[in-house]
Design an enzyme around this catalytic site. Structure first.
Site, PDB file in Angstrom:
ATOM      1  N   ASP A 315     -67.787  35.889  35.651  1.00  0.00           N
ATOM      2  CA  ASP A 315     -68.851  36.173  36.555  1.00  0.00           C
ATOM      3  C   ASP A 315     -68.748  37.602  37.191  1.00  0.00           C
ATOM      4  O   ASP A 315     -67.828  38.171  36.966  1.00  0.00           O
ATOM      5  CB  ASP A 315     -68.734  35.110  37.988  1.00  0.00           C
ATOM      6  N   GLU A 509     -74.865  32.729  47.905  1.00  0.00           N
ATOM      7  CA  GLU A 509     -73.327  32.829  47.673  1.00  0.00           C
ATOM      8  C   GLU A 509     -72.647  32.925  49.121  1.00  0.00           C
ATOM      9  O   GLU A 509     -73.009  32.162  50.040  1.00  0.00           O
ATOM     10  CB  GLU A 509     -72.955  33.925  46.847  1.00  0.00           C
TER      11      GLU A 509
HETATM   12  C1  GLC Z   1     -73.226  36.114  40.931  1.00  0.00           C
HETATM   13  C2  GLC Z   1     -73.099  34.509  40.755  1.00  0.00           C
HETATM   14  C3  GLC Z   1     -73.547  34.003  39.465  1.00  0.00           C
HETATM   15  C4  GLC Z   1     -74.748  34.912  39.013  1.00  0.00           C
HETATM   16  C5  GLC Z   1     -73.944  36.196  38.505  1.00  0.00           C
HETATM   17  C6  GLC Z   1     -75.006  37.276  38.132  1.00  0.00           C
HETATM   18  O1  GLC Z   1     -72.038  36.415  41.668  1.00  0.00           O
HETATM   19  O2  GLC Z   1     -71.884  33.877  40.926  1.00  0.00           O
HETATM   20  O3  GLC Z   1     -74.133  32.675  39.462  1.00  0.00           O
HETATM   21  O4  GLC Z   1     -75.156  34.205  37.439  1.00  0.00           O
HETATM   22  O5  GLC Z   1     -73.428  36.790  39.615  1.00  0.00           O
HETATM   23  O6  GLC Z   1     -75.832  37.623  38.918  1.00  0.00           O
END
Ligand code: GLC
Length: 647
Positions: A315, A509
């Protein structure tokens, strides 16, 4: 010894010759093997890797943000993948057109096919298309996952996946970072709305359906790679703290939080994203630490036991949370089994440090070869080496897509109360609309909508969408519908009914976490919603309240002041889906009924007790025919802080 070394070289040369013969040079149709039988994808990938340098292999494992890399750098550094995070648009323009997205995608693709590699490998672009192609100005956005969970309709979810894949491919992008497979245990979590359900069986069925919808027929012009995320236990953290510690037994971690992955793998999901969270086994007391460095689960469980054969991506800068690592340097994450590193900005440092780790032996070359092979195998399965052009821009918001989204809205909302059958509303009188959510597309769509947080936008950023207020005026006539955002300046007694829309502000988030011990009641965070309702309720005029929220949240005080109450979650751009349910023709029957049923327990009190304290159980929901009367619900005073024994 010499013979052995030459033997290996000849074997590698043989593989390389086969790979060159079979992988299509840029811009031409792949030449089918005329003599030798078609090589398997895995064999073709191995052959391509055999002809790559260490720099090329590590470049293939690198995923920067488009805001941090140019097409020419993709060429020079052999970059395997790029992404746009929420709010990462071409030319940093929120109103970029589909043509702008396609043009940028083409620039990156052509750059990746202009390297000096023996077999040129196309770049793959990933994006968070998590409720439709939510980055795109003018796109139809579907209800967020928590609403889809209330529909209890995997076939609908598959259809939404198909429509979303077409939207994504229309912009020249080939990978959707969806579905989220969290099985949320505590709605304090800011990502609760990205979860379908607290029932692992529902998540498993939805995972299979959404992956099947997104991927369709791999290699076709409307297929995108899907992502099973975030592995493992993202929805089970203590107090629902985002990127926090999941405290449960290994058995429950696999049974509950692994359910979605079983469904996704059944649909041949080609990518998986690792969770920021950490895991502590409460049965043994073992603290396993951050998932990004958990080889036992990433390689041992996901790959070896569950049979996942795609690529594993980290991530956003998540490897920086592993003790001893930085956002760009983490051999432990690569050795754990992560193939592609979402290093977003510091990608040059990642490449340098990883090459140094291979040369020092901190990362075995076999792991690098394995990672590069998996990435290339996924690209081969996705047809990227001879990519077919995607559909036209009409798929962003065609009548068929809007109709699908409108159907999804109808199926995704839940009727919690309808005392004295005040719903459906019938034309003839004047309607007063109040509340912050009634005329706000940012509040109606939620996070991951044009921007990461779904903020810094307004109705002008959604040219093809309809707020609930607009839909009511469209259906009843503008002259029959008045609006007061806070219930002031109007006399409620002059109206035949009142429609009130309470709402959470959009979030994504960690910014959406309601951090323990803060009280969890809606009124603790949005007292203005109760104030507006108090101004218009209790006047002898029926009040219908809708709640736009990313989670089940204590609202007994609002329910008590409403004759009817609808949990609408985050319905997206199609506000007419709501009026389809709220209104009935004069003297006629409603065309539609409420079929949504909660996919999470709905809390009663301002704090979440360790057990109990549920106002509506998962599965609850009324239809228009229901003649139950909810009466007055208990409303506990909102404490300054929730007690230590609550969640
Ligand atoms: C974010 C998220 C993830 C997402 C990624 C790219 O922090 O946790 O779900 O796909 O970054 O945006």
């Amino acid at each position: 010894m010499m013979a052995h070394r030459y033997g290996r070289r000849i074997a590698a040369l043989g593989l390389l010759v086969s790979a060159i013969a079979l992988a299509s040079p840029a811009g031409s149709k792949p030449r089918a093997a005329t003599r030798a039988p078609a090589m398997s994808v895995d064999a073709r990938a191995r052959a391509i890797v055999a002809g790559m340098t260490l720099e090329q292999k590590v470049g293939q494992m690198t995923q920067p943000s488009i805001l941090a890399i140019t097409p020419d750098e993709v060429r020079r550094y052999y970059i395997g993948s790029i992404l746009n995070g929420g709010g990462g648009w071409p030319n940093k323009n929120k109103h970029s057109t589909v043509a702008d997205w396609r043009a940028l995608a083409s620039q990156y693709r052509q750059a990746s096919l202009s390297t000096d590699m023996k077999v040129r490998v196309p770049v793959v672009w990933g994006t968070d298309a998590v409720h439709g192609h939510n980055n795109i100005f003018g796109a139809t956005l579907f209800p967020q996952n928590i609403g889809l969970g209330a529909a209890h309709d995997p076939a609908l979810v598959r259809r939404i996946g198909r429509a979303t894949a077409a939207q994504v491919r229309a912009t020249g992008i080939q990978w959707a970072f969806a579905p989220t497979l969290a099985v949320v245990q505590n709605p304090r979590w800011g990502r609760t709305y990205e979860s379908y359900s607290s029932d692992p069986r529902e998540v498993e069925a939805y995972a299979q359906a959404m992956v099947d919808g997104l991927q369709g027929t791999l290699g076709s012009s409307t297929s995108v790679l899907a992502t099973a995320k975030h592995f493992l236990g993202d929805g089970g953290t203590w107090h629902g703290i985002d990127q926090g510690e999941t405290r449960t037994s290994m058995a429950n971690l696999v049974a509950t939080h692994g359910a979605g992955y079983r469904g996704a793998i059944r649909s041949n999901v080609q990518t998986a994203m690792i969770s920021y969270s950490s895991f502590t086994d409460t049965a043994t007391g073992k603290a396993w630490g951050k998932m990004s460095a958990n080889r036992a689960l990433v390689t041992g469980l996901l790959r070896d036991k569950m049979g996942f054969d795609g690529l594993v991506v980290s991530d956003w800068n998540a490897i920086g949370q592993v003790p001893g690592c930085t956002d760009w340097h983490c051999p432990a994450a690569i050795n754990a089994g992560i193939d592609l590193m979402m290093v977003s900005d510091e990608w040059k440092k990642f490449i340098e440090s990883t090459i140094a780790d291979v040369k020092s032996g901190a990362i075995p070359m076999s792991r690098i070869d394995d990672a590069a092979r998996r990435i290339i195998a996924v690209k081969l399965r996705a047809g990227l080496f001879d990519e077919k052009p995607g559909p036209g821009a009409e798929v962003m918001n065609s009548p068929a897509v809007e109709a699908l989204a409108r159907e999804a809205v109808r199926k995704s909302v839940v009727l919690l109360k309808n005392d004295r059958g005040v719903l459906p509303l019938r034309p003839g009188g004047r309607i007063l609309v109040v509340g912050r959510g009634a005329d706000s597309l940012p509040l109606q769509t939620g996070g991951w909508s044009l921007t990461w947080q779904g903020d810094q936008t307004d109705n002008r950023d959604y040219p093809n969408a309809h707020t609930l207020l607009a839909a009511l005026r469209q259906q009843l006539g503008a002259q029959a519908v008045d609006y007061s955002v806070d219930g002031t300046g109007v006399d409620p007694r002059r109206y035949s009914a009142i429609v009130n829309v309470a709402a959470e502000n959009p979030y994504a988030e960690m910014k959406g976490d309601v951090v323990f011990p803060a009280p969890f009641a809606h009124t603790a965070r949005y007292p203005q919603d109760l104030a507006a309702l108090e101004r218009v309720s209790g006047k002898g005029v029926p009040v219908v309240t809708l709640l736009f929220s990313g989670r089940p949240v204590p609202v007994n005080d609002l329910i008590n002041r409403s004759d009817a109450f609808v949990a609408a979650f985050l319905p997206g751009t199609e506000g007419e889906g709501l009026t389809d349910l709220l209104l009935a023709p004069r003297g006629g029957r409603s065309r539609f009924d409420f079929t949504g049923r909660l996919s999470f327990d709905w809390p009663a009190g301002p704090c979440l007790p360790q057990s109990g304290g549920v106002q509506f159980r998962r599965g609850y929901g009324l239809s228009l025919a229901s003649r139950t009367s909810l009466g007055q619900l208990p409303v506990a005073p909102i404490p300054v802080e929730c007690p230590a024994d609550s969640r």
